[in-house]
Design a protein around this motif. Structure first.
Motif, PDB file in Angstrom:
ATOM      1  N   THR A  25      12.191 -34.560   3.610  1.00 44.89           N
ATOM      2  CA  THR A  25      12.459 -35.843   4.320  1.00 44.89           C
ATOM      3  C   THR A  25      12.177 -37.176   3.586  1.00 44.89           C
ATOM      4  OG1 THR A  25      10.538 -35.649   5.806  1.00 44.89           O
ATOM      5  CG2 THR A  25      12.818 -34.819   6.683  1.00 44.89           C
ATOM      6  N   THR A  26      11.055 -36.658   2.770  1.00 44.31           N
ATOM      7  CA  THR A  26      10.398 -37.820   1.933  1.00 44.31           C
ATOM      8  C   THR A  26      11.544 -38.314   1.035  1.00 44.31           C
ATOM      9  OG1 THR A  26       8.137 -37.560   2.375  1.00 44.31           O
ATOM     10  CG2 THR A  26       8.714 -38.672   0.337  1.00 44.31           C
ATOM     11  N   ARG A  27      11.925 -37.096   0.461  1.00 45.84           N
ATOM     12  CA  ARG A  27      12.893 -37.161  -0.834  1.00 45.84           C
ATOM     13  C   ARG A  27      14.204 -37.788  -0.189  1.00 45.84           C
ATOM     14  NH1 ARG A  27      13.715 -39.292  -5.182  1.00 45.84           N
ATOM     15  NH2 ARG A  27      15.594 -38.338  -6.456  1.00 45.84           N
ATOM     16  N   PHE A  28      14.450 -37.424   1.029  1.00 41.99           N
ATOM     17  CA  PHE A  28      15.790 -37.753   1.705  1.00 41.99           C
ATOM     18  C   PHE A  28      16.055 -39.410   2.095  1.00 41.99           C
ATOM     19  CE2 PHE A  28      17.076 -38.996   6.213  1.00 41.99           C
ATOM     20  CZ  PHE A  28      18.332 -39.175   6.006  1.00 41.99           C
ATOM     21  N   MET A  32      18.390 -42.166  -0.083  1.00 44.12           N
ATOM     22  CA  MET A  32      19.371 -42.887   0.730  1.00 44.12           C
ATOM     23  C   MET A  32      19.371 -44.234   0.724  1.00 44.12           C
ATOM     24  SD  MET A  32      20.403 -42.099   4.802  1.00 44.12           S
ATOM     25  CE  MET A  32      18.837 -42.610   5.332  1.00 44.12           C
ATOM     26  N   PHE A  33      17.920 -44.543   0.897  1.00 46.19           N
ATOM     27  CA  PHE A  33      17.697 -45.929   0.567  1.00 46.19           C
ATOM     28  C   PHE A  33      17.829 -46.786  -0.733  1.00 46.19           C
ATOM     29  CE2 PHE A  33      14.880 -45.496   4.571  1.00 46.19           C
ATOM     30  CZ  PHE A  33      16.043 -45.666   5.431  1.00 46.19           C
ATOM     31  N   ALA A  34      17.638 -45.861  -1.695  1.00 44.51           N
ATOM     32  CA  ALA A  34      18.152 -46.449  -2.989  1.00 44.51           C
ATOM     33  C   ALA A  34      19.412 -46.362  -3.285  1.00 44.51           C
ATOM     34  CB  ALA A  34      17.635 -45.182  -4.264  1.00 44.51           C
ATOM     35  N   ASP A  35      20.468 -45.772  -2.711  1.00 49.62           N
ATOM     36  CA  ASP A  35      21.564 -45.475  -2.909  1.00 49.62           C
ATOM     37  C   ASP A  35      22.471 -46.660  -1.771  1.00 49.62           C
ATOM     38  OD1 ASP A  35      21.562 -43.980  -5.099  1.00 49.62           O
ATOM     39  OD2 ASP A  35      22.469 -42.442  -3.985  1.00 49.62           O
ATOM     40  N   ARG A  36      21.687 -46.721  -0.491  1.00 49.95           N
ATOM     41  CA  ARG A  36      22.324 -47.420   0.589  1.00 49.95           C
ATOM     42  C   ARG A  36      21.318 -48.371   1.132  1.00 49.95           C
ATOM     43  NH1 ARG A  36      26.934 -44.748   2.440  1.00 49.95           N
ATOM     44  NH2 ARG A  36      27.333 -46.696   3.860  1.00 49.95           N
ATOM     45  N   PRO A  37      20.694 -49.344   0.399  1.00 50.98           N
ATOM     46  CA  PRO A  37      19.893 -50.144   0.896  1.00 50.98           C
ATOM     47  C   PRO A  37      20.278 -51.092   1.951  1.00 50.98           C
ATOM     48  CG  PRO A  37      21.124 -51.129  -1.130  1.00 50.98           C
ATOM     49  CD  PRO A  37      21.344 -49.820  -0.761  1.00 50.98           C
ATOM     50  N   GLU A  38      21.632 -51.284   2.215  1.00 43.82           N
ATOM     51  CA  GLU A  38      21.820 -51.978   3.414  1.00 43.82           C
ATOM     52  C   GLU A  38      21.347 -51.111   4.856  1.00 43.82           C
ATOM     53  OE1 GLU A  38      25.306 -48.834   2.766  1.00 43.82           O
ATOM     54  OE2 GLU A  38      23.760 -50.198   1.561  1.00 43.82           O
ATOM     55  N   LEU A  39      21.136 -49.916   4.720  1.00 41.36           N
ATOM     56  CA  LEU A  39      20.719 -49.286   5.901  1.00 41.36           C
ATOM     57  C   LEU A  39      19.373 -49.870   6.466  1.00 41.36           C
ATOM     58  CD1 LEU A  39      21.878 -45.534   5.052  1.00 41.36           C
ATOM     59  CD2 LEU A  39      23.104 -47.345   6.617  1.00 41.36           C
ATOM     60  N   LEU A  40      18.796 -50.223   5.435  1.00 39.38           N
ATOM     61  CA  LEU A  40      17.407 -50.943   5.921  1.00 39.38           C
ATOM     62  C   LEU A  40      17.748 -52.270   6.693  1.00 39.38           C
ATOM     63  CD1 LEU A  40      15.080 -50.365   3.013  1.00 39.38           C
ATOM     64  CD2 LEU A  40      14.503 -49.542   5.439  1.00 39.38           C
ATOM     65  N   ASP A  41      18.788 -52.745   6.673  1.00 39.27           N
ATOM     66  CA  ASP A  41      19.054 -54.097   7.158  1.00 39.27           C
ATOM     67  C   ASP A  41      19.686 -53.833   8.761  1.00 39.27           C
ATOM     68  OD1 ASP A  41      19.446 -56.735   8.000  1.00 39.27           O
ATOM     69  OD2 ASP A  41      21.466 -57.054   6.591  1.00 39.27           O
ATOM     70  N   GLY A  47       8.474 -50.632   9.125  1.00 44.95           N
ATOM     71  CA  GLY A  47       7.241 -49.938   9.371  1.00 44.95           C
ATOM     72  C   GLY A  47       7.083 -48.556   9.555  1.00 44.95           C
ATOM     73  N   ASN A  48       7.885 -47.895  10.254  1.00 47.62           N
ATOM     74  CA  ASN A  48       7.883 -46.400  10.442  1.00 47.62           C
ATOM     75  C   ASN A  48       8.128 -45.760   9.281  1.00 47.62           C
ATOM     76  OD1 ASN A  48       7.367 -46.827  13.108  1.00 47.62           O
ATOM     77  ND2 ASN A  48       9.382 -46.560  13.796  1.00 47.62           N
ATOM     78  N   GLN A  49       8.865 -46.468   8.403  1.00 48.46           N
ATOM     79  CA  GLN A  49       9.013 -45.910   6.757  1.00 48.46           C
ATOM     80  C   GLN A  49       7.876 -45.718   6.165  1.00 48.46           C
ATOM     81  OE1 GLN A  49      11.901 -44.306   5.736  1.00 48.46           O
ATOM     82  NE2 GLN A  49      12.946 -44.452   7.755  1.00 48.46           N
ATOM     83  N   ARG A  50       7.089 -46.976   6.319  1.00 50.84           N
ATOM     84  CA  ARG A  50       6.016 -47.138   5.467  1.00 50.84           C
ATOM     85  C   ARG A  50       4.817 -46.157   5.970  1.00 50.84           C
ATOM     86  NH1 ARG A  50       7.408 -52.916   5.214  1.00 50.84           N
ATOM     87  NH2 ARG A  50       6.246 -53.199   7.211  1.00 50.84           N
ATOM     88  N   GLU A  53       5.935 -42.106   9.763  1.00 50.86           N
ATOM     89  CA  GLU A  53       6.268 -41.851  11.330  1.00 50.86           C
ATOM     90  C   GLU A  53       7.735 -41.355  11.258  1.00 50.86           C
ATOM     91  OE1 GLU A  53       4.986 -44.306  14.359  1.00 50.86           O
ATOM     92  OE2 GLU A  53       2.890 -44.084  13.940  1.00 50.86           O
ATOM     93  N   GLN A  54       8.629 -42.155  10.817  1.00 54.68           N
ATOM     94  CA  GLN A  54      10.075 -41.774  11.000  1.00 54.68           C
ATOM     95  C   GLN A  54      10.125 -40.580  10.345  1.00 54.68           C
ATOM     96  OE1 GLN A  54      12.660 -43.633  12.862  1.00 54.68           O
ATOM     97  NE2 GLN A  54      13.350 -41.566  12.716  1.00 54.68           N
ATOM     98  N   ARG A  55       9.743 -40.227   9.023  1.00 62.64           N
ATOM     99  CA  ARG A  55       9.886 -38.974   8.297  1.00 62.64           C
ATOM    100  C   ARG A  55       9.534 -37.904   9.106  1.00 62.64           C
ATOM    101  NH1 ARG A  55       6.586 -40.102   4.481  1.00 62.64           N
ATOM    102  NH2 ARG A  55       4.799 -38.718   4.970  1.00 62.64           N
ATOM    103  N   ARG A  56       8.245 -37.861   9.605  1.00 67.34           N
ATOM    104  CA  ARG A  56       7.649 -36.690  10.409  1.00 67.34           C
ATOM    105  C   ARG A  56       8.229 -36.543  11.723  1.00 67.34           C
ATOM    106  NH1 ARG A  56       2.644 -39.550   8.647  1.00 67.34           N
ATOM    107  NH2 ARG A  56       2.575 -40.532  10.720  1.00 67.34           N
ATOM    108  N   ALA A  57       8.848 -37.573  12.342  1.00 73.04           N
ATOM    109  CA  ALA A  57       9.732 -37.269  13.345  1.00 73.04           C
ATOM    110  C   ALA A  57      11.077 -36.602  13.260  1.00 73.04           C
ATOM    111  CB  ALA A  57      10.024 -38.734  14.113  1.00 73.04           C
ATOM    112  N   LEU A  58      11.599 -36.925  11.887  1.00 71.25           N
ATOM    113  CA  LEU A  58      12.993 -36.204  11.577  1.00 71.25           C
ATOM    114  C   LEU A  58      12.449 -34.936  11.347  1.00 71.25           C
ATOM    115  CD1 LEU A  58      15.859 -36.288  10.630  1.00 71.25           C
ATOM    116  CD2 LEU A  58      15.188 -36.947   8.479  1.00 71.25           C
ATOM    117  N   ALA A  59      11.581 -34.502  10.624  1.00 73.67           N
ATOM    118  CA  ALA A  59      11.189 -33.367  10.243  1.00 73.67           C
ATOM    119  C   ALA A  59      10.939 -32.298  11.632  1.00 73.67           C
ATOM    120  CB  ALA A  59      10.092 -33.236   9.228  1.00 73.67           C
TER     121      ALA A  59
END
Length: 394
Positions: A25-28, A32-41, A47-50, A53-59
């Motif tokens: 999930t870290t690599r995911f 994804m954000f490198a190719d699709r940075p607009e998803l962060l907007d 905050g959860n990315q940094r 928490e979001q990575r652990r919740a997805l896993a």
């Protein structure tokens, strides 16, 4: 639900995949954000990315869903799925975005596990993904329909009618709808997303529980200023504390959330800690407004009386209910029982339904104590602020 052939492969590979899920999930997210940075907007919480928490919740959700398919092949894990579906609806996830997630998630699986991902393994986990995605898409479509929304568009402007300082780090905003469109009803315990533009131009969303209701469709949110204490401060909470004033406009979603006060005549236990008091206060207000005569046991734990946000509201609302008792615990200072929650000497009603909200440590402890006091596990409902890191193991 899962084909017999795929079930055998998933059962054999779940330990390996589960062990690697954090790396996957870290690599995911990185790719994804490198190719699709607009998803962060306006969609993903930075905050959860940094914090991870979001990575652990997805896993956890993927592993939990796969394990549920294997343990109960004829049942769908609706409790897990409903929680995720409401979180997705609150930020406006749409069906096409599941295709994007699939592309980058399976690319990360192949990259991390390498040759272990044979065509058979890939096909089996692909089936798991689309079973989960299909169930979520269907749930989210129903949730959007109930909210009167199409394609995730649930947003509307609200005007700040009043601001109240609750504690040094907590404030409440009373919000009034802008425009003549009808206001989507909210159930006591539900939350809304607030969308704001940050100083760098990126839009960010955060969910805040509706802590109270007023005339003319007004609703109140109560926001705790998140102090990082070694990590970055909460960017949206701090922005709202610094800038939100009466007369300002905020963009809010329709209300969502699968943990809402149910009807009935069974006794209630409402237990909270810290800012977890927000859904509990909304539930108390609903009970008071409807002149509910159920037995209610209100439990709250906090650092001190000065840190107890909405204390006055909780006291007044509980005192207005003929069948309510309240017990507060404070770690420091007077005003309640000393220390953390302890049910010694507390009369927990028989056949009660319990609602919990607060830090995970508190909810684990309260859950164990309430079960020990006779509350059935199936009658314990909880709300988690942010990604749900408890659900897969709950």
């Amino acid at each position: 639900m899962l084909s017999a052939e795929s079930a055998a492969v998933v059962r054999a590979t779940l330990p390996v995949v589960g062990e690697a899920l954090d790396t996957i999930t870290t690599r995911f997210y990185e790719t994804m954000f490198a190719d699709r940075p607009e998803l962060l907007d306006g969609l993903f919480n930075r905050g959860n990315q940094r914090s991870g928490e979001q990575r652990r919740a997805l896993a956890g959700s993927i592993a939990g869903f796969a394990a549920a398919l294997l343990e109960h092949p004829d049942e769908r894990p609706d409790a897990l799925l409903a929680r995720i579906a409401h979180k997705h609806a609150a930020v406006g996830i749409t069906e096409d975005q599941y295709v994007i997630v699939h592309k980058y998630l399976f690319g990360a699986i192949a990259e991390v596990l390498g040759d272990a991902v044979t065509p058979g393994v890939a096909a089996a986990w692909d089936e798991v993904y689309w079973l989960m995605a299909g169930a979520l898409i269907a749930m989210e479509a129903r949730i959007y329909a109930e909210a009167g929304a199409r394609d995730g568009r649930t947003w509307r402007p609200w005007r700040v009618a009043d601001r109240r300082e609750e504690t040094a780090d907590v404030m409440s905003l009373v919000l009034a709808p802008v425009g003549d469109e009808p206001v989507q009803p909210a159930l006591p315990g539900q939350y809304v997303s607030v969308r704001v533009r940050m100083p760098d131009g990126v839009r960010q969303l955060r969910q805040y529980t509706i802590s109270g209701f007023g005339e003319g469709g007004q609703r109140r949110i109560t926001v705790k200023r998140v102090r990082g204490e070694g990590a970055p401060d909460g960017e949206v909470s701090n922005l709202l504390h610094a800038t939100a004033r009466p007369g300002d406009e905020l963009t809010l979603s329709a209300p969502f959330g699968d943990v809402a006060l149910g009807d009935g005549d069974r006794p209630l236990v409402l237990a909270s800690a810290g800012i977890g008091c927000t859904p509990i206060t909304a539930m108390l207000q609903h009970l008071a407004l409807t002149a509910d005569r159920r037995r209610v046991l209100l439990l709250h734990a906090d650092r001190s009386a000065a840190h107890h946000a909405l204390r006055r509201d909780m006291e007044e609302l509980a005192d207005a209910l003929p069948g309510a008792d309240r017990v507060f615990w404070y770690e420091h200072g007077p005003g309640g029982r000393a220390g953390r929650i302890d049910l010694t000497g507390v009369d927990v009603p028989e056949n009660a339904v319990a609602y919990l909200c607060g830090p995970l440590e508190f909810m684990r402890d309260a859950r164990e104590r309430l079960i020990g006091a006779g509350v059935a596990p199936r009658d314990l409902h909880y709300e988690v602020f942010g990604p749900d890191l408890w659900l897969p193991a709950a």
